[in-house]
Structure formats: C-alpha cells, structure tokens
Design a protein around this motif. Structure first.
Motif, short mmCIF file in Angstrom:
data_model
loop_
_atom_site.label_atom_id
_atom_site.label_comp_id
_atom_site.label_asym_id
_atom_site.label_seq_id
_atom_site.Cartn_x
_atom_site.Cartn_y
_atom_site.Cartn_z
N PHE A 124 -8.40 2.40 -9.27
CA PHE A 124 -7.57 3.25 -8.40
C PHE A 124 -7.69 2.77 -6.96
O PHE A 124 -8.78 2.46 -6.48
N ASN A 125 -6.53 2.73 -6.29
CA ASN A 125 -6.49 2.19 -4.93
C ASN A 125 -5.91 3.24 -3.97
O ASN A 125 -4.76 3.66 -4.12
N ALA A 126 -6.74 3.64 -3.00
CA ALA A 126 -6.37 4.72 -2.08
C ALA A 126 -5.16 4.37 -1.22
O ALA A 126 -4.51 5.26 -0.66
N THR A 127 -4.85 3.10 -1.10
CA THR A 127 -3.67 2.70 -0.31
C THR A 127 -2.39 3.22 -0.98
O THR A 127 -1.43 3.59 -0.33
N MET A 128 -2.41 3.24 -2.31
CA MET A 128 -1.21 3.65 -3.04
C MET A 128 -1.32 5.05 -3.64
O MET A 128 -0.34 5.70 -3.91
N MET A 129 -2.57 5.49 -3.85
CA MET A 129 -2.76 6.75 -4.57
C MET A 129 -3.16 7.86 -3.61
O MET A 129 -4.09 7.70 -2.82
C1 LIG Z 1 -5.09 -1.77 -2.47
O1 LIG Z 1 -3.72 -1.99 -2.34
C2 LIG Z 1 -3.36 -2.66 -1.15
C3 LIG Z 1 -1.84 -2.67 -1.06
O2 LIG Z 1 -1.25 -3.08 -2.25
C4 LIG Z 1 -3.99 -4.03 -1.13
O3 LIG Z 1 -3.67 -4.73 0.05
C5 LIG Z 1 -5.50 -3.90 -1.25
O4 LIG Z 1 -6.12 -5.16 -1.36
C6 LIG Z 1 -5.88 -3.05 -2.46
N1 LIG Z 1 -7.30 -2.77 -2.44
C7 LIG Z 1 -8.10 -3.05 -3.45
C8 LIG Z 1 -9.52 -2.65 -3.28
O5 LIG Z 1 -7.71 -3.59 -4.47
#
Ligand SMILES: *[C@@H]1O[C@H](CO)[C@@H](O)[C@H](O)[C@H]1NC(C)=O
Ligand SMILES: *[C@@H]1O[C@H](CO)[C@@H](O)[C@H](O)[C@H]1NC(C)=O
Ligand SMILES: *[C@@H]1O[C@H](CO)[C@@H](O)[C@H](O)[C@H]1NC(C)=O
Length: 274
Positions: free
Chosen positions: A210-215
């Motif tokens: 899970f990625n906080a940037t998108m979630m």
């Molecule tokens: C989370 O998503 C962002 C945007 O897509 C990306 O740049 C980033 O590397 C991701 N982070 C991880 C920990 O995968």
C-alpha cells in the motif's frame, strides 16, 4: 400343501430381488467412481479451455498471448522452484488497473466477500479482475524437462513455498495492492482470534505494498457472527494500523447477516451496507 408349494417360489423371487439390488448398487458405485473424479478433475486441455473462456469475458485482451505469458512462468520448471517473479511477464501482459475507492481486500472471509461482490457492483476483489478470475480455484504445474502443463500431482499450497499456484497468488496480490488507491476496504474475520495475521497474504504482501501517495484510507470491515471472538480493539488490528504509514485507518464491526442482507438488496446504495 398350498403353503408348502409356494415357499420355494417365494425364495427364488426373493433371491432374484436381492441379486438385482446388489447389481444396481454395484452399477451406481461404479458409475459414481468413474464420473465424480472426472467431473472435478481439470485435465490440462480443460485448464486451457477454462482459462480462455473466463479470459474472453473481458473485452479487449489477447487471451492467447496471456495464456502464453502464463505458461512460461512454470512450464519446464521444478514445481517447487517457481518464484513469484516468474509471473512478472504475465502481470505485464494483463496489468491491473487502479479502481479507486472500489478496491476490496479480504483475509479469511472469502465466501462472504465474493457472495457480496458477485451480487452487487460496488467493490472489486482480486478474484474479480482478469487474472484473478481466470485462475480462481485452478491448480497447475510443470515438470523439469517437459513442455507440458499438469493439473494433477502438483504440490499443495503448503507443500513447498515456491509452488506455481501459491507464487501466482502472491504475485497477483502484490500487483493488485500496488494499484490500490483512494479509499480501500478490507473484510477481515471477527470469528478468529487474530483477524489480522502478518502471515496471511493480506498481512505479508498486500499491506506492505500500500502506498500513501495514492491511497487515502484503509477501512476494515470486521465481519462478526453470533459469538464474535475479536473486535476492532484487538491487538492484531493495532499492528495493522501501525503498518499504514500516512494512510488513514478505520475499523467497523459488521454482522455477517447484515452483509448478506445487503447482498440480497442490490438496489441499496453501495455505501449503505455498513
Ligand atoms: C508511491 O507512489 C508514488 C507515485 O506513484 C511513487 O513515486 C513512489 O515511489 C511510491 N512509493 C513506494 C514506497 O513505492
Ligand atoms: C471466519 O472464520 C471462521 C473460522 O475459520 C469461519 O467459520 C467463518 O465462516 C469465517 N467468517 C466469514 C465471514 O467468512
Ligand atoms: C487479539 O490480538 C492478539 C495479538 O495480536 C491475540 O494474541 C489475541 O488472542 C487476539 N484475540 C482476542 C480475542 O483477544
């Protein structure tokens, strides 16, 4: 005299009756013994047919190409030496698309989740996606030095870690979690002592992706039955919360009967089920 004479006749009739019953029973047993395993056993040809038929329900994909990407993961390999990365080309051939605010994860609640998602068009589980649905419930493996696909005598889920079926589900789960976005739902089981297990696919793979940037949030629906074992205060759920760096977390206990009732009323708005 009359009585005496009728006896042997009755005896032969009874004997014939017994013989016929035995014969019928034997026939039924033989027919079942032959037919039942055949009905349940997927032959390699049937595996490809099932794969293709399920795949073609999704429009705009080259199912022959996806089948080829699938088989290259395990054909010719020792069925205990297929790592999850072997499926990277398959994932690339049929990438998971983000379905923001509609993605549903689950652990130990498979039946109630799929009953729900099959009856209402609110949420998408891994098994509703192309790759998840195409391989759901199937078994396959290859053999070293063979170009064939086998559907019997394949290693079981726990027999060896890197078996073709388990590695596929691990890889597909990772890819599905990679595109999790917006508000995400997870149905966990309140009838077991640790609703969140770090050993489950959800705990060991999905949550970690899970990625906080998108979630924005993870919303746990803790499905309870008559005598709930765990509630939202359970320590295992606190562990889950700790893993969600920067992602909002909620948890709600919801009776299984309420979910089932909601499944049977598809006209109700999706958000109103809990
Ligand atoms: C989370 O998503 C962002 C945007 O897509 C990306 O740049 C980033 O590397 C991701 N982070 C991880 C920990 O995968
Ligand atoms: C939760 O797990 C128990 C025990 O394995 C099982 O009987 C029950 O059906 C599960 N609940 C749901 C909602 O799937
Ligand atoms: C709650 O979580 C802990 C640790 O994660 C576990 O050991 C415990 O048995 C759980 N269940 C209940 C009903 O307290």
């Amino acid at each position: 005299m009359e009585h005496e004479a009728s006896r042997p006749v009755e005896k032969t009739r009874r004997r014939r009756c017994v013989l016929i019953s035995v014969a019928v029973c034997l026939l039924v047993v033989v027919v079942l013994a032959v037919a039942l395993p055949l009905a349940h056993r997927q032959t390699p040809d049937k595996l490809k047919a099932t794969f293709t038929e399920r795949c073609e329900a999704f429009k705009g994909y080259d199912c022959g190409k996806i089948w080829d990407a699938f088989t290259q993961a395990y054909v010719g390999r020792d069925p205990c030496k297929v790592p999850m990365e072997a499926y990277d080309p398959l994932i690339a051939a049929a990438p998971f698309k983000p379905a923001c605010n509609r993605m549903m994860f689950w652990s130990k609640t498979k039946d109630v989740v799929h009953d729900f998602t099959s009856k209402r068009d609110c949420f998408i589980t891994l098994e509703d996606t192309l790759l998840g649905s195409v391989l759901d419930g199937l078994t396959w493996c290859g053999k070293e030095g063979s170009k064939e696909t086998f559907t019997t005598d394949c290693p079981g889920w726990t027999e060896c870690e890197n078996n073709p079926v388990r590695s596929f589900w691990n890889r597909a789960s990772a890819a599905f979690a990679d595109v999790a976005c917006g508000d995400v739902t997870a149905m966990l089981n309140g009838s077991i002592s640790t609703p969140f297990s770090s050993a489950s696919i959800f705990g060991s793979i999905e949550v970690k992706r899970f990625n906080a940037t998108m979630m924005r949030s993870l919303n746990v629906v803790l499905v309870t039955q008559k005598n709930p074992v765990a509630n939202c205060e359970n320590a295992s759920l606190k562990d889950l919360q700790k893993e969600l760096d920067g992602i909002k977390y909620t948890c709600k206990e919801v009776a299984e009967s309420q979910i089932q009732e909601c499944s049977s009323k598809p006209e109700k708005p999706c958000g109103a089920c809990w």
